[in-house]
Design a protein around this motif. Structure first.
Motif, mmCIF file in Angstrom:
data_model
loop_
_atom_site.group_PDB
_atom_site.id
_atom_site.type_symbol
_atom_site.label_atom_id
_atom_site.label_comp_id
_atom_site.label_asym_id
_atom_site.label_seq_id
_atom_site.Cartn_x
_atom_site.Cartn_y
_atom_site.Cartn_z
ATOM 1 N N ASP A 1 1.479 9.318 6.834
ATOM 2 C CA ASP A 1 1.079 7.922 6.962
ATOM 3 C C ASP A 1 2.333 7.064 7.067
ATOM 4 N N GLY B 1 -10.061 6.801 8.780
ATOM 5 C CA GLY B 1 -9.114 7.273 7.775
ATOM 6 C C GLY B 1 -8.254 8.431 8.244
ATOM 7 N N ASP B 2 -8.602 9.009 9.373
ATOM 8 C CA ASP B 2 -7.780 10.089 9.931
ATOM 9 C C ASP B 2 -6.576 9.535 10.693
#
Lengths: 109, 116
Positions: free
Chosen positions: A39, A83-84
């Motif tokens: 992220d 969310g991926d």
């Protein structure tokens, strides 16, 4: 010298779509291949590890395959979710890990 | 999986000072630890490999005297960036393996170094 290439560099898909990320490596003499998620501004999260003797590994909606002879691995993500969204890195380990440049995935709601 | 703890997660230092980053394997003994560097929008580049009790092996182009690596125990490796300059600002990340390179590598969460 090992070289790892990831295609595509970036990918944008609508939520719910299935997708495939590609990783190729030039030297097939590896111990294992690992897929990571990163992220923005964060460290690495290990997703799947495939040993050289294995063909695939599965974890939830993720499935990774390895074809050592052709120097290829794929990461399949089923039913993608917002969310991926992240950068996905593959690393070929032959005693030390060589990373690809990553695929930046955006899943739109 | 095994846990590798890296500290600090963020550090800002003045140009000319030195910064030490720690990498600890919390629940296993790490025979080998690796240090990587990541520039913005780029992938991880291996800097050096360290084995407990011996000198680190540096990759080509990495300055040994600038990036001091110590692996004094089976659970701790440190990277010291000496006389840091703004161009040393980067994301540094370590990994640890229990075996001789053919086992799974566990990664720390990284250290964001900013040199001002």
């Amino acid at each position: 010298k090992q070289e790892v290439t990831q295609i595509p560099a970036a990918l944008s898909v609508p939520e719910g779509e299935n997708l495939v990320l590609n990783c190729s490596f030039t030297d097939s003499a590896i111990y294992n291949l690992q897929w990571f998620r990163q992220d923005p501004g964060k460290g690495l999260t290990s997703l799947l590890l495939i040993q050289s003797s294995q063909r695939e590994q599965t974890s939830g909606r993720l499935n990774a395959s390895l074809d050592k002879s052709s120097g290829r691995s794929t990461l399949y993500i089923a039913a993608s979710q917002p969310g991926d969204s992240a950068t996905y890195l593959c690393a070929a380990n032959a005693g030390k890990s060589t990373f690809g440049d990553g695929t930046t995935l955006t899943v739109k709601p | 999986g095994a846990v590798v703890s890296q500290h600090p997660s963020r550090v800002i230092c003045k140009s000319g000072t030195s910064v030490k980053i720690e990498c600890r394997s919390l629940d296993f003994q790490a025979t080998t630890m690796f240090w990587y560097r990541q520039f913005p929008k780029q992938s991880l580049m291996l800097m050096a490999t360290s084995n407990e009790g011996s000198k680190a092996t540096y990759e080509q182009g990495v300055e040994k005297d600038k990036f001091l690596i110590n692996h004094a125990s089976l659970t701790l490796s440190t990277l010291t960036v000496t006389s840091a300059h703004p161009e040393d600002s980067s994301f540094y990340i370590c990994s640890a393996e229990q075996g001789a390179g053919d086992t799974e590598a566990f990664f720390g969460q990284g250290t964001r170094l900013t040199v001002v």
